[in-house]
Design a protein around this motif. Structure first.
Motif, PDB file in Angstrom:
ATOM      1  N   MET A   1       0.842  -1.221   0.000  1.00  0.00           N
ATOM      2  CA  MET A   1       0.000   0.000   0.000  1.00  0.00           C
ATOM      3  C   MET A   1       0.869   1.259   0.000  1.00  0.00           C
ATOM      4  O   MET A   1       1.693   1.453   0.889  1.00  0.00           O
ATOM      5  N   PRO A   2       0.672   2.145  -1.000  1.00  0.00           N
ATOM      6  CA  PRO A   2       1.444   3.388  -1.007  1.00  0.00           C
ATOM      7  C   PRO A   2       1.096   4.263   0.201  1.00  0.00           C
ATOM      8  O   PRO A   2       0.056   4.073   0.825  1.00  0.00           O
ATOM      9  N   LYS A   3       1.967   5.230   0.476  1.00  0.00           N
ATOM     10  CA  LYS A   3       1.694   6.215   1.530  1.00  0.00           C
ATOM     11  C   LYS A   3       0.860   7.356   0.945  1.00  0.00           C
ATOM     12  O   LYS A   3       0.855   7.579  -0.264  1.00  0.00           O
TER      13      LYS A   3
ATOM     14  N   LEU B   1       8.908   9.259  -4.985  1.00  0.00           N
ATOM     15  CA  LEU B   1       8.205   8.320  -5.866  1.00  0.00           C
ATOM     16  C   LEU B   1       8.242   6.878  -5.360  1.00  0.00           C
ATOM     17  O   LEU B   1       7.347   6.092  -5.668  1.00  0.00           O
ATOM     18  N   LEU B   2       9.262   6.542  -4.556  1.00  0.00           N
ATOM     19  CA  LEU B   2       9.351   5.185  -3.985  1.00  0.00           C
ATOM     20  C   LEU B   2       8.110   4.830  -3.178  1.00  0.00           C
ATOM     21  O   LEU B   2       7.759   3.659  -3.052  1.00  0.00           O
ATOM     22  N   TYR B   3       7.466   5.846  -2.598  1.00  0.00           N
ATOM     23  CA  TYR B   3       6.319   5.576  -1.717  1.00  0.00           C
ATOM     24  C   TYR B   3       4.999   5.927  -2.386  1.00  0.00           C
ATOM     25  O   TYR B   3       3.943   5.831  -1.765  1.00  0.00           O
ATOM     26  N   ARG B   4       5.059   6.348  -3.653  1.00  0.00           N
ATOM     27  CA  ARG B   4       3.888   6.693  -4.480  1.00  0.00           C
ATOM     28  C   ARG B   4       2.802   7.470  -3.714  1.00  0.00           C
ATOM     29  O   ARG B   4       1.628   7.086  -3.712  1.00  0.00           O
ATOM     30  N   PRO B   5       3.208   8.566  -3.055  1.00  0.00           N
ATOM     31  CA  PRO B   5       2.231   9.314  -2.244  1.00  0.00           C
ATOM     32  C   PRO B   5       1.380  10.247  -3.106  1.00  0.00           C
ATOM     33  O   PRO B   5       1.648  10.433  -4.295  1.00  0.00           O
ATOM     34  N   LYS B   6       0.366  10.832  -2.468  1.00  0.00           N
ATOM     35  CA  LYS B   6      -0.451  11.862  -3.130  1.00  0.00           C
ATOM     36  C   LYS B   6       0.141  13.235  -2.834  1.00  0.00           C
ATOM     37  O   LYS B   6       0.224  14.069  -3.707  1.00  0.00           O
ATOM     38  N   TYR B   7       0.518  13.440  -1.575  1.00  0.00           N
ATOM     39  CA  TYR B   7       0.899  14.777  -1.128  1.00  0.00           C
ATOM     40  C   TYR B   7       2.317  14.821  -0.567  1.00  0.00           C
ATOM     41  O   TYR B   7       2.758  13.885   0.099  1.00  0.00           O
ATOM     42  N   VAL B   8       2.968  15.952  -0.813  1.00  0.00           N
ATOM     43  CA  VAL B   8       4.307  16.173  -0.280  1.00  0.00           C
ATOM     44  C   VAL B   8       4.340  17.538   0.411  1.00  0.00           C
ATOM     45  O   VAL B   8       4.401  18.575  -0.251  1.00  0.00           O
ATOM     46  N   PRO B   9       4.245  17.556   1.763  1.00  0.00           N
ATOM     47  CA  PRO B   9       4.292  18.839   2.465  1.00  0.00           C
ATOM     48  C   PRO B   9       5.714  19.396   2.472  1.00  0.00           C
ATOM     49  O   PRO B   9       6.645  18.741   2.955  1.00  0.00           O
TER      50      PRO B   9
END
Ligand code: TRP
Length: 335
Positions: free
Chosen positions: A1-3, A139-147
């Motif tokens: 599951m991605p973050k 990209l390793l964690y395929r997240p939606k958001y990057v604060p």
């Protein structure tokens, strides 16, 4: 599951109120609503001339500090414990435009500093590739958001470009086109020189550690620059604005409101404003100091815990690397 949320911070010594109000406080809050991972990125710390005898200590120190201010240990990882960061960096390098890297404003600023700090005009190619390592972190964690802070806008744009180029060549929609979550808090400035942002590199006077003791906080706030004596058309001076900013960031909105009224009708005494700012910071720091002392009682347990959480978080990175290698025509054999 991605973050859902991914961010990271470099291990450079002490944590100050600029770092805390500018980024980390926001991370603490995001944890309530999102599945988050936060990295201490020690590979990034090597891109400038650095002291290898201090790096590992700084990394553990920052981990301790992050937990002390409210980051969940289970959400933390150390970049160099997860080899997939460097592995993906290489692959992404081949989907990154060389010209775009040389045009990064942070590269221009930092290469000048590196050249000077090294004493021999040295600029590592790690510094040029810094944003690719950052793209890999994300990209390793395929997240939606990057604060991140506003200063990271260009790096996030590059991350999106890399993901899109990769996806386009492979004919897939695998790497996410991530969204930046810009930190809402206004920039905290140095109390000794409110024209500059709060930072460690400018020297002792220019930052207030979140672990500073009461006497030190009171002294630093008492000596904060307010008005420089220049007439500025009735606009609030940067120093006073910064003190109000600290009060707001510390969530003392009621006191903030009262003192702002006083300011507007000309009855504010700067000594009172400083007193309230100092009270607010002392209250926060005292909590952090207590938490840090408790953590330092069993350093070994803390290290074990972070190795464990890094290994758990690594599973997502391994999944991504396997898929990326599969898509890009590389070997995926596991020995
Ligand atoms: N370059 C970021 C900074 O200076 C730190 C960073 C490294 C980062 N990797 C990251 C931030 C990944 C967000 C996501 O603040």
């Amino acid at each position: 599951m991605p973050k859902e949320v991914l961010s990271a911070i470099q291990p450079t010594g002490d944590m100050h109120y600029g770092n805390y109000f500018g980024a980390v406080q926001n991370w603490v809050k995001l944890q309530e609503n999102y599945d988050c991972a936060f990295g201490v990125v020690d590979y990034h710390a090597m891109t400038m001339p650095y002291d290898h005898k201090k790096l590992r200590n700084n990394t553990w120190e920052l981990i301790t500090n992050l937990i002390a201010v409210g980051i969940e240990p289970g959400n933390l990882f150390i970049q160099s414990l997860i080899p997939e960061h460097t592995e993906l960096t290489w692959i992404l390098n081949c989907f990154t435009s060389y010209g775009q890297l040389t045009r990064m404003t942070q590269f221009k600023d930092k290469s000048a500093k590196s050249s000077e700090d090294s004493g021999e005009g040295f600029i590592s190619s790690g510094l040029l590739n810094y944003p690719v390592l950052q793209a890999a972190d994300i990209l390793l964690y395929r997240p939606k958001y990057v604060p991140v802070g506003k200063d990271q806008e260009q790096h996030l744009e590059l991350t999106r470009n890399i993901a899109q180029r990769f996806n386009a060549q492979m004919g897939v929609n695998y790497l996410p086109v991530v969204e930046a979550l810009f930190t809402p808090a206004s920039k905290i400035r140095s109390t000794a020189d409110p024209t500059k942002k709060m930072s460690k590199s400018a020297g002792e006077k220019h930052y207030i550690s979140v672990f500073a003791d009461e006497a030190r906080i009171r002294k630093q706030i008492r000596s904060a620059v307010t008005d420089t004596g220049e007439i500025n058309d009735g606009a609030m001076s940067e120093g006073v604005d910064n003190l109000f900013g600290l009060l707001a960031a510390a969530k003392k909105m009621e006191i903030h409101g009262t003192l702002m009224e006083d300011y507007k009708n000309g009855s504010l005494r700067y000594a009172d404003l400083k007193e309230e700012v100092a009270n607010a910071l002392v209250e926060i720091s005292n909590g952090f100091i207590a938490k840090k002392q408790a953590l330092n009682v069993d350093k070994k347990a803390l290290k074990e815990q972070i190795k464990q959480s890094s290994s758990e978080i690594r599973k997502i990175a391994q999944e991504t690397i396997r898929e990326v290698k599969e898509l890009s025509g590389l070997m995926n054999v596991r020995f």
